[in-house]
Design a protein around this motif. Structure first.
Motif, PDB file in Angstrom:
ATOM      1  N   PHE A  16      -3.034  24.870   6.256  1.00  0.00           N
ATOM      2  CA  PHE A  16      -2.905  23.606   6.956  1.00  0.00           C
ATOM      3  C   PHE A  16      -1.810  22.796   6.304  1.00  0.00           C
ATOM      4  O   PHE A  16      -1.740  22.698   5.085  1.00  0.00           O
ATOM      5  CB  PHE A  16      -4.223  22.835   6.895  1.00  0.00           C
ATOM      6  N   TYR A  17      -0.948  22.201   7.136  1.00  0.00           N
ATOM      7  CA  TYR A  17       0.115  21.333   6.614  1.00  0.00           C
ATOM      8  C   TYR A  17       0.272  20.151   7.549  1.00  0.00           C
ATOM      9  O   TYR A  17       0.311  20.316   8.761  1.00  0.00           O
ATOM     10  CB  TYR A  17       1.429  22.106   6.520  1.00  0.00           C
ATOM     11  N   LYS A  18       0.329  18.958   6.971  1.00  0.00           N
ATOM     12  CA  LYS A  18       0.544  17.777   7.815  1.00  0.00           C
ATOM     13  C   LYS A  18       1.463  16.850   7.069  1.00  0.00           C
ATOM     14  O   LYS A  18       1.240  16.579   5.895  1.00  0.00           O
ATOM     15  CB  LYS A  18      -0.797  17.092   8.075  1.00  0.00           C
ATOM     16  N   ASP A  19       2.507  16.353   7.722  1.00  0.00           N
ATOM     17  CA  ASP A  19       3.332  15.371   7.038  1.00  0.00           C
ATOM     18  C   ASP A  19       3.194  14.011   7.686  1.00  0.00           C
ATOM     19  O   ASP A  19       2.963  13.892   8.887  1.00  0.00           O
ATOM     20  CB  ASP A  19       4.796  15.812   6.972  1.00  0.00           C
ATOM     21  N   TYR A  20       3.283  12.997   6.872  1.00  0.00           N
ATOM     22  CA  TYR A  20       3.172  11.618   7.328  1.00  0.00           C
ATOM     23  C   TYR A  20       4.453  10.930   6.942  1.00  0.00           C
ATOM     24  O   TYR A  20       4.723  10.715   5.784  1.00  0.00           O
ATOM     25  CB  TYR A  20       1.979  10.940   6.637  1.00  0.00           C
TER      26      TYR A  20
ATOM     27  N   MET B 276       0.860  -1.195   0.000  1.00  0.00           N
ATOM     28  CA  MET B 276       0.000   0.000   0.000  1.00  0.00           C
ATOM     29  C   MET B 276       0.886   1.231   0.000  1.00  0.00           C
ATOM     30  O   MET B 276       1.635   1.458   0.916  1.00  0.00           O
ATOM     31  CB  MET B 276      -0.859  -0.014   1.269  1.00  0.00           C
ATOM     32  N   ALA B 277       0.780   2.020  -1.085  1.00  0.00           N
ATOM     33  CA  ALA B 277       1.655   3.185  -1.212  1.00  0.00           C
ATOM     34  C   ALA B 277       1.302   4.251  -0.181  1.00  0.00           C
ATOM     35  O   ALA B 277       0.188   4.293   0.308  1.00  0.00           O
ATOM     36  CB  ALA B 277       1.542   3.751  -2.615  1.00  0.00           C
ATOM     37  N   ALA B 278       2.271   5.121   0.107  1.00  0.00           N
ATOM     38  CA  ALA B 278       2.100   6.016   1.250  1.00  0.00           C
ATOM     39  C   ALA B 278       1.974   7.472   0.843  1.00  0.00           C
ATOM     40  O   ALA B 278       2.445   7.896  -0.201  1.00  0.00           O
ATOM     41  CB  ALA B 278       3.271   5.867   2.193  1.00  0.00           C
ATOM     42  N   ILE B 279       1.317   8.231   1.726  1.00  0.00           N
ATOM     43  CA  ILE B 279       1.200   9.670   1.546  1.00  0.00           C
ATOM     44  C   ILE B 279       2.365  10.319   2.270  1.00  0.00           C
ATOM     45  O   ILE B 279       2.682   9.941   3.400  1.00  0.00           O
ATOM     46  CB  ILE B 279      -0.112  10.160   2.159  1.00  0.00           C
ATOM     47  N   TYR B 280       2.985  11.306   1.640  1.00  0.00           N
ATOM     48  CA  TYR B 280       4.083  12.002   2.295  1.00  0.00           C
ATOM     49  C   TYR B 280       3.596  13.211   3.065  1.00  0.00           C
ATOM     50  O   TYR B 280       3.996  13.445   4.182  1.00  0.00           O
ATOM     51  CB  TYR B 280       5.140  12.434   1.277  1.00  0.00           C
ATOM     52  N   SER B 281       2.758  14.037   2.405  1.00  0.00           N
ATOM     53  CA  SER B 281       2.263  15.222   3.121  1.00  0.00           C
ATOM     54  C   SER B 281       1.003  15.765   2.479  1.00  0.00           C
ATOM     55  O   SER B 281       0.690  15.476   1.338  1.00  0.00           O
ATOM     56  CB  SER B 281       3.341  16.306   3.158  1.00  0.00           C
ATOM     57  N   LEU B 282       0.283  16.569   3.282  1.00  0.00           N
ATOM     58  CA  LEU B 282      -0.968  17.175   2.847  1.00  0.00           C
ATOM     59  C   LEU B 282      -0.891  18.675   3.080  1.00  0.00           C
ATOM     60  O   LEU B 282      -0.442  19.113   4.131  1.00  0.00           O
ATOM     61  CB  LEU B 282      -2.123  16.599   3.663  1.00  0.00           C
ATOM     62  N   TYR B 283      -1.323  19.449   2.085  1.00  0.00           N
ATOM     63  CA  TYR B 283      -1.339  20.907   2.213  1.00  0.00           C
ATOM     64  C   TYR B 283      -2.730  21.424   1.910  1.00  0.00           C
ATOM     65  O   TYR B 283      -3.393  20.903   1.011  1.00  0.00           O
ATOM     66  CB  TYR B 283      -0.413  21.575   1.189  1.00  0.00           C
ATOM     67  N   ILE B 284      -3.149  22.450   2.641  1.00  0.00           N
ATOM     68  CA  ILE B 284      -4.378  23.157   2.271  1.00  0.00           C
ATOM     69  C   ILE B 284      -4.013  24.623   2.148  1.00  0.00           C
ATOM     70  O   ILE B 284      -3.430  25.200   3.082  1.00  0.00           O
ATOM     71  CB  ILE B 284      -5.489  22.980   3.323  1.00  0.00           C
ATOM     72  N   ILE B 285      -4.341  25.233   0.978  1.00  0.00           N
ATOM     73  CA  ILE B 285      -4.037  26.652   0.826  1.00  0.00           C
ATOM     74  C   ILE B 285      -5.309  27.434   0.529  1.00  0.00           C
ATOM     75  O   ILE B 285      -6.218  26.939  -0.115  1.00  0.00           O
ATOM     76  CB  ILE B 285      -2.963  26.930  -0.248  1.00  0.00           C
ATOM     77  N   ASN B 286      -5.355  28.674   1.049  1.00  0.00           N
ATOM     78  CA  ASN B 286      -6.575  29.466   0.923  1.00  0.00           C
ATOM     79  C   ASN B 286      -6.608  30.177  -0.428  1.00  0.00           C
ATOM     80  O   ASN B 286      -5.730  30.015  -1.265  1.00  0.00           O
ATOM     81  CB  ASN B 286      -6.706  30.447   2.093  1.00  0.00           C
ATOM     82  N   LYS B 287      -7.646  30.986  -0.617  1.00  0.00           N
ATOM     83  CA  LYS B 287      -7.855  31.674  -1.897  1.00  0.00           C
ATOM     84  C   LYS B 287      -6.643  32.486  -2.339  1.00  0.00           C
ATOM     85  O   LYS B 287      -6.353  32.575  -3.520  1.00  0.00           O
ATOM     86  CB  LYS B 287      -9.016  32.673  -1.753  1.00  0.00           C
ATOM     87  N   SER B 288      -5.962  33.116  -1.385  1.00  0.00           N
ATOM     88  CA  SER B 288      -4.849  34.004  -1.759  1.00  0.00           C
ATOM     89  C   SER B 288      -3.513  33.295  -1.801  1.00  0.00           C
ATOM     90  O   SER B 288      -2.483  33.926  -2.021  1.00  0.00           O
ATOM     91  CB  SER B 288      -4.792  35.190  -0.785  1.00  0.00           C
ATOM     92  N   GLY B 289      -3.507  31.970  -1.606  1.00  0.00           N
ATOM     93  CA  GLY B 289      -2.261  31.242  -1.728  1.00  0.00           C
ATOM     94  C   GLY B 289      -1.525  31.040  -0.422  1.00  0.00           C
ATOM     95  O   GLY B 289      -0.442  30.464  -0.394  1.00  0.00           O
ATOM     96  N   GLY B 290      -2.077  31.474   0.686  1.00  0.00           N
ATOM     97  CA  GLY B 290      -1.430  31.274   1.974  1.00  0.00           C
ATOM     98  C   GLY B 290      -1.699  29.880   2.507  1.00  0.00           C
ATOM     99  O   GLY B 290      -2.787  29.350   2.354  1.00  0.00           O
ATOM    100  N   LEU B 291      -0.686  29.315   3.159  1.00  0.00           N
ATOM    101  CA  LEU B 291      -0.853  27.960   3.686  1.00  0.00           C
ATOM    102  C   LEU B 291      -1.699  28.002   4.961  1.00  0.00           C
ATOM    103  O   LEU B 291      -1.368  28.715   5.900  1.00  0.00           O
ATOM    104  CB  LEU B 291       0.532  27.385   4.011  1.00  0.00           C
TER     105      LEU B 291
END
Lengths: 141, 195
Positions: free
Chosen positions: A18-22, A1-16
């Protein structure tokens, strides 16, 4: 089962927001994550203009040697993208599911300010449940 | 044509029979409305305690008062509860069923004080999507539900002080919510007289 490295959520203006790394493969320090987020935001916007096909909504998948990057943009301009091992399946469904979690546990929280970094306990709890390896397989129904 | 109205079935809205109403309401719609209620009141008060006590609880109080009237008519055929246990089980089952779609998880009598009772719920419906930030301490949006219970009890003739608390449970990530009901002196005296 392949793995996720990280997840990013960015808002309308491009600012981060939410960030989570696995796992240690995708780990970056805060400044780098902010740079990646704004870099991706700009690339996404430019790709919409460069596209030879009319009505392009932006990059959905970036495939490289060591990783894949799947991106989902909501109708409001919020972008969810995940960096994972090459060949990981069901990432689109996972991103849509994370979007659902976002609308539930972040947007319905009276203490969350729009476009600000996400600090919602319930969102974190449900997100970790969703990203566990066996759950990701279930999303590919 | 503008200005032509539909012929109403009843000339006076008070003559229309009370309908059962729609049984289902969108949870998301309620969640957004409640979130906006909390946010609006946050801008109107100076501190958290005031937000919890005077704003959310009072909003719930109004709901509770009306709920009591409606449910007494619909569910209980206009019978009035005169006993303590009667009104408590009314709140625990009927009111909860109508408002939240299920009966409350448990109803307990307090061990330390005679006048304390507790209704517990694994997670209140109003708190389902809410994560309290760390710097707000013990604030609980369940104060709204505490207000509803206080409204029902007060208008039924059982004045009480009702508060909502988080009770951490071992082995569980999220704490349980307990609605603590402390009845006034007169209620206990009356109850003792009636036997």
């Amino acid at each position: 089962m392949a793995a996720i490295y990280s997840l990013y959520i960015i808002n309308k203006s491009g600012g981060l927001i939410f960030y989570k790394d696995y796992g240690s493969a995708g780990r970056m320090d805060t400044n780098d994550t902010l740079r990646v987020a704004s870099l991706w935001h700009s690339m996404h916007a430019i790709s919409q203009q460069l596209s030879p096909v009319l009505g392009c909504a932006g990059i959905e998948l970036l495939e490289a040697d060591n990783f894949d990057l799947h991106c989902f943009q909501s109708l409001t301009g919020t972008k969810f993208f995940v960096v994972c091992e090459p060949g990981t399946l069901h990432m689109e469904n996972l991103l849509k599911y994370i979007y659902e979690l976002y609308t539930d546990y972040v947007l319905k929280n009276p203490f969350y300010e729009m476009e600000m970094p996400i600090r919602c306990e319930l969102f974190d709890i449900n997100l970790s449940q969703a990203v566990q390896k066996d759950r990701v397989a279930l999303l590919g129904r | 044509m503008i200005g032509v109205s539909k012929i109403k079935q009843y000339s006076n809205v008070l003559d229309k029979p009370l309908s059962k109403g729609k049984q289902e309401v969108s949870l998301s719609a309620f969640a957004f409305l409640f979130s906006e209620l909390v946010q609006y009141n946050q801008t109107q008060v100076d501190n958290i305690a005031e937000l919890e006590r005077s704003r959310l609880e009072d909003a719930g109080y109004a709901v509770g008062a009306r709920c009591l009237e409606l449910l007494c008519h619909r569910e209980k055929g206009n019978r009035r509860e005169t006993r303590l246990l009667g009104i408590l089980s009314f709140v625990h089952s009927t009111v909860w069923k109508v408002l939240f779609g299920k009966v409350a998880d448990s109803l307990e009598k307090g061990t330390e004080h005679e006048d304390e009772y507790m209704i517990s719920e694994k997670e209140l419906l109003v708190n389902r999507f809410i994560s309290i930030p760390k710097d707000m301490g013990t604030f609980n949006c369940g104060a709204f539900v505490a207000g509803i219970v206080r409204g029902v009890l007060d208008n039924a003739g059982f004045p009480a002080v009702v508060t909502a608390h988080f009770v951490p449970m071992e082995g569980q990530q999220r704490p349980r919510t307990t609605i603590l009901i402390k009845f006034a002196e007169e209620v206990l005296r009356r109850e003792a007289r009636v036997g």
